[in-house]
Design a protein around this motif. Structure first.
Motif, mmCIF file in Angstrom:
data_model
loop_
_atom_site.group_PDB
_atom_site.id
_atom_site.type_symbol
_atom_site.label_atom_id
_atom_site.label_comp_id
_atom_site.label_asym_id
_atom_site.label_seq_id
_atom_site.Cartn_x
_atom_site.Cartn_y
_atom_site.Cartn_z
ATOM 1 N N LEU A 48 0.867 -1.107 0.004
ATOM 2 C CA LEU A 48 -0.094 0.017 0.105
ATOM 3 C C LEU A 48 0.818 1.329 -0.132
ATOM 4 O O LEU A 48 1.378 1.642 1.009
ATOM 5 C CB LEU A 48 -0.928 -0.136 1.260
ATOM 6 N N PRO A 49 1.161 1.892 -0.908
ATOM 7 C CA PRO A 49 1.914 3.086 -1.075
ATOM 8 C C PRO A 49 1.070 4.073 -0.666
ATOM 9 O O PRO A 49 -0.146 4.231 -0.705
ATOM 10 C CB PRO A 49 2.430 3.278 -2.776
ATOM 11 N N CYS A 50 1.852 5.136 0.083
ATOM 12 C CA CYS A 50 1.261 6.358 0.512
ATOM 13 C C CYS A 50 1.326 7.452 -0.698
ATOM 14 O O CYS A 50 2.345 7.725 -0.832
ATOM 15 C CB CYS A 50 1.856 6.828 1.919
ATOM 16 N N ARG A 51 0.169 7.585 -1.113
ATOM 17 C CA ARG A 51 0.091 8.573 -2.202
ATOM 18 C C ARG A 51 0.219 9.844 -2.051
ATOM 19 O O ARG A 51 -0.480 10.528 -2.749
ATOM 20 C CB ARG A 51 -1.062 8.053 -3.361
ATOM 21 N N ILE A 52 0.751 10.337 -1.097
ATOM 22 C CA ILE A 52 0.686 11.788 -0.830
ATOM 23 C C ILE A 52 2.400 12.238 -0.786
ATOM 24 O O ILE A 52 3.088 11.582 -0.343
ATOM 25 C CB ILE A 52 0.143 12.077 0.611
#
Length: 608
Positions: free
Chosen positions: A48-52
């Motif tokens: 789960l990449p942190c897309r921020i």
């Protein structure tokens, strides 16, 4: 679409009391968020990449998951200033989490319960940033298999064909039935499909079961049935096909058939007849009734009935039926035969010149071909003997065949023996240089006569006796002789029927004689010539002739006085025609041609 409360929490500057604001943000409902989805396979690691984008003044980052109608649950914390990581005490994620420096969350051993909305939160002194991610988990089910498969199906009966089952899949898949690659659609009373889904409470995996009730027809014989499971996959829908199954279709007999089992197309006397009766039902009938010509009652038997060593009276119509006599079939069988009668037959002995009537007759079930062989050579026509000759003797075979019946032929044999007493003809020939003479004895007779040569007088035999080949009761025996004086040769031919003798005078080689063949026919009497007696007889004959001439001359002179001059002249001519004296003829002219002819004429006289 974001709610106003969520937007205000996300955008306003972070001021004291900070903890209260974080608490309010966490508790704010988040409908409409989580459009980004991560698809993963059951048992794999969820990434789960942190897309921020990480801000420069980041204080810390956190991950939480949200479930509808429940409070969010924080699971991981990472401090940007202290470089420390903390995992919350959440039992289902114990020892499964990993949070990287870029705030990517990894969850090992993906489970169905991991299907949630996970949120990444990055907190600065002035603001809070978050981005949700939806996790979807997929599990490929087991290939569909047949269970509770029927041993057989019956026409006109709706019966459970079997069940198709696929286990441990997620999300739930769909089972589809096929007949010969075509989808089976439910038809009331003919095709009935029932589906059932079971969920394992511990794993959350689905087991799908589909049962098929089916009413078959005869056309379903050898038809194959399959089922498929269609399920969602991480990228697209997938399908797994089961192994095909062919079912034994039972149907009643509608027709029976009788067959003649034979290696040949035709049957002849002495063969065995094998009758086979069959029905077109499934399973086929095991017992039948056989109807045999000449039998008053049918014979109950299995599908095979054998008749051994059949005769011509077995020709007729044969039939078979089911034991209830409801269905029957029949066939006509012809037993071919061939009879041959030869009269006379075996060994027959006849005399030359006799007649022998011969007849060969055929009796058969079809037109037969008749032919004759003599000494293994085919004859152009049937033999006919009105005047038997030696050449007629031999081994005769009358043979007949039926062309359309393999192996059916007959033959009868006549061994004809033609016997005859010896018959002799003699001939002579002088060589071109006059130094020797060839004397031949031509013999006819059967059994073959034995030939013996004898000679009276002196002469030189220049070689031994030679014989030609014995053919058709005939052969020749010859000798070559160079006589120094007149010789009489005797040829004796003898077989068990009679002994025949013939003689031939041969003059000395210095006395000319005719080379014309001198043939003698013997009327089956024994002829013995004696040269000395023959010469004496000639001398006596000549003396008697002279005496008769003298008496005639005396009578003539006595009467001449009564006749004129012409009568005297005629009497003088008669005296001139009288023969010479016998002694002068015998002593000086024995070898001349005239005497030689007289000797040959005397060969016809028999002597005791």
């Amino acid at each position: 679409m974001e709610t106003p409360s969520a937007a205000s929490c996300r955008r306003r500057p972070l001021k004291p009391p900070l903890l209260l604001c974080l608490l309010l943000f966490a508790l704010c409902p988040q409908p409409g968020l989580g459009l980004y989805t991560v698809n993963t396979v059951y048992g794999d690691t969820i990434i789960l990449p942190c897309r921020i984008e990480v801000p420069d003044d980041l204080m810390f980052g956190k991950w939480k998951y949200e479930i509808a109608n429940k409070a969010p649950v924080f699971i991981a914390f990472r401090s940007a200033t202290k470089k420390s990581v903390h995992y919350d005490d959440v039992p289902e994620y114990k020892d499964r989490l990993s949070l990287s420096e870029n705030y990517t969350l990894s969850i090992t051993n993906a489970r169905i319960s991991d299907e949630k909305r996970f949120v990444c939160m990055l907190v600065t002194e002035d603001n809070v940033f978050e981005e949700p991610t939806i996790v979807k988990v997929f599990k490929q089910p087991s290939p569909p298999t047949f269970v509770n498969k029927a041993e057989f199906l019956e026409t006109e009966q709706l019966k459970m064909l079997g069940e198709c089952i696929s286990k441990e899949g997620y999300p739930e898949g769909n089972l589809t039935w096929y007949r010969n690659e075509k989808v089976l659609q439910p038809v009331e009373g003919v095709v009935v499909i029932n589906e059932q889904t079971n969920v394992d409470k511990a794993s959350g995996l689905y087991t799908v079961i589909s049962s098929l009730e089916y009413m078959p027809t005869k056309e379903d014989t050898n038809a194959y049935f399959t089922c498929t499971i269609t399920y969602p996959g991480p990228k697209r829908q997938e399908t797994i096909r089961s192994e095909s199954r062919v079912f034994n279709i039972h149907y009643p007999t509608e027709k029976v058939k009788i067959q003649v089992v034979s290696q040949r197309n035709t049957i002849k006397e002495g063969d065995n007849i094998t009758l086979k009766c069959s029905g077109n039902g499934n399973p086929p009938p095991e017992e039948f009734l056989f109807y045999i010509p000449g039998e008053l009652e049918p014979i109950k038997s299995s599908s095979i009935h054998i008749l051994s060593d059949v005769r011509r009276n077995a020709t007729g119509e044969y039939g078979c039926s089911l034991t209830d006599k409801s269905l029957t079939d029949s066939t006509l069988i012809t037993v071919h035969y061939l009879d041959l009668s030869l009269t006379p037959s075996g060994e027959v002995i006849k005399q030359i010149g006799e007649a022998l009537p011969v007849s060969c007759t055929v009796s058969s079930s079809r037109n037969a071909t008749l032919f004759w062989l003599k000494d293994n050579t085919r004859m152009r026509s049937s033999p006919s003997f009105s005047n038997l000759q030696y050449k007629d003797a031999g081994n005769y075979i009358c043979e007949t065949t039926l062309q359309e019946v393999a192996g059916l032929k007959k033959r009868q044999t006549l061994t004809l023996i033609v016997e005859g007493k010896p018959q002799i003809k003699m001939s002579k020939k002088t060589s071109t240089d006059g130094t020797f003479k060839t004397i031949s004895c031509h013999v006819e007779g059967y059994p073959k006569p034995a030939v013996l040569w004898t000679a009276t007088g002196t002469g030189i035999l220049t070689n031994k006796t030679e014989e030609t080949k014995y053919v058709d009761g005939k052969f020749s025996s010859k000798i070559i002789i160079a006589p120094e004086e007149n010789v009489t040769l005797t040829c004796t031919a003898e077989n068990p029927l009679e002994r025949t003798v013939t003689s031939l005078n041969v003059s000395a080689i210095n006395i000319p004689e005719s080379d014309e063949p001198d043939e003698r026919n013997n009327d089956n009497r024994e002829n013995v010539n004696d040269q000395a007696k023959l010469i004496v007889g000639i001398v006596v004959g000549l003396l008697l002739a002279a005496l008769v001439a003298g008496v005639a001359y005396w009578l003539y002179m006595k009467k001449s006085k009564d006749f004129n001059g012409e009568s005297e002249k005629e009497a003088a001519q008669n005296i001139q025609n009288l023969p010479r004296t016998a002694s002068k003829h015998v002593d000086k002219d024995l070898g001349n041609l005239e005497e030689n002819k007289k000797l040959e004429e005397n060969n016809h006289k028999s002597e005791a």
